[in-house]
Design an enzyme around this catalytic site. Sequence first.
Site, mmCIF file in Angstrom:
data_model
loop_
_atom_site.group_PDB
_atom_site.id
_atom_site.type_symbol
_atom_site.label_atom_id
_atom_site.label_comp_id
_atom_site.label_asym_id
_atom_site.label_seq_id
_atom_site.Cartn_x
_atom_site.Cartn_y
_atom_site.Cartn_z
ATOM 1 C CG HIS A 101 -0.522 -22.162 -49.196
ATOM 2 N ND1 HIS A 101 -0.610 -23.194 -49.934
ATOM 3 C CD2 HIS A 101 0.674 -22.295 -48.707
ATOM 4 C CE1 HIS A 101 0.647 -24.051 -49.918
ATOM 5 N NE2 HIS A 101 1.371 -23.327 -49.123
ATOM 6 C CG ASN A 145 5.491 -24.356 -51.461
ATOM 7 O OD1 ASN A 145 5.934 -25.518 -52.020
ATOM 8 N ND2 ASN A 145 6.364 -23.816 -50.511
ATOM 9 N NE ARG A 199 7.299 -28.896 -52.169
ATOM 10 C CZ ARG A 199 5.868 -28.604 -52.397
ATOM 11 N NH1 ARG A 199 5.617 -27.515 -52.337
ATOM 12 N NH2 ARG A 199 5.130 -29.871 -52.423
ATOM 13 C CG HIS A 230 -9.196 -33.640 -38.280
ATOM 14 N ND1 HIS A 230 -8.346 -33.401 -39.023
ATOM 15 C CD2 HIS A 230 -9.557 -32.798 -37.370
ATOM 16 C CE1 HIS A 230 -8.115 -32.106 -38.849
ATOM 17 N NE2 HIS A 230 -8.878 -31.632 -37.915
ATOM 18 N N GLY A 251 15.297 -28.787 -38.765
ATOM 19 C CA GLY A 251 15.996 -27.715 -37.988
ATOM 20 C C GLY A 251 15.763 -26.375 -38.715
ATOM 21 N NE ARG A 263 14.532 -16.795 -38.293
ATOM 22 C CZ ARG A 263 13.661 -15.727 -38.496
ATOM 23 N NH1 ARG A 263 12.522 -15.816 -39.503
ATOM 24 N NH2 ARG A 263 13.419 -14.752 -37.697
#
Length: 307
Positions: free
Chosen positions: A112, A114, A116, A181, A264, A266
């Site tokens: 992974h 990312n 931004r 958890h 909101g 996609r």
Amino acid sequence: MSSKTALPDINVVKTYLLQLQKNICEALTEEDAAKTFEIDEWQREQGGGGKSCVMADGDVFETAGINFSHVFGGKLPASATAHRPELAGRSFQAMGVSLVIHPKNPYIPTSHANVRFFIAEKEGEDPVWWFGGGFDLTPYYAFEEDVKHWHQTAKDACEPFGEDVFPRYKKWCDEYFYLKHRDEPRGIGGLFFDDLNEWGFEKSFAFMQSVGDHYIKAYRPIVQKRKTLEYTERERDFQLYRRGRYVEFNLVYDRGTLFGLQSGGRTESILMSMPPNVRWRYNWQPEAGSAEAELYEKYLIPQDWIK
């Protein structure tokens, strides 16, 4: 104006992110010639849009999703203002490249990454902005040389910016990608940083670029080494079981997933990080002395891999 006080240049960040997406797609296509990326450009009703590049059912990659998004609006979602009340009442722009690769072969780790950029503005006030991102690795059957290579490349990305940067962002990654958890890490870590602005725009942007550019340098050699290894249904079964941890983290803890859904965004692009196949079992435990047990006993323990 000094580089420390230079105003953010949103267009130069966007240009870099789109090129990064293109570069990573090209590199992964070279590793899996069976498939090409399906490109899906989309618009967000509230403002902005993006481009999703998805490869499915390849010979090497079961699913590979590399998503670019640039969304904006007049009001931030609750996930953004809960810990930053000073952002309330500001318009915002958020852009980034986010990717998750789920290989078919259990000997290739899931990865992974990312990177931004976020900016919130209000007339008459200075903008509030920061960079964030990182990359992390989730092996099923780990190889120590791969783990060391991954962390060394992460260190290489950080080194020009100060000797304290890698230890700090490695630790943050270990702490962030942790399933409370389950009381276990999601994988073997890498880098994670957020709210980066204290260096000023130019240096902070340069660091984000270094992290983005080093991801494929960290991951591609591992893919090349492991993609031809033979495996049985036992290894495949364990891979699908461990993928369940990935789903749990993304739906319970991941900030990007929460921000995307609350703003909101996609849904198809936000949830493209999910593995296509996954299994859960009640109270499963690895057999003592097995390769599966080694993952838990040796690799899912945060440590300094490049002493």
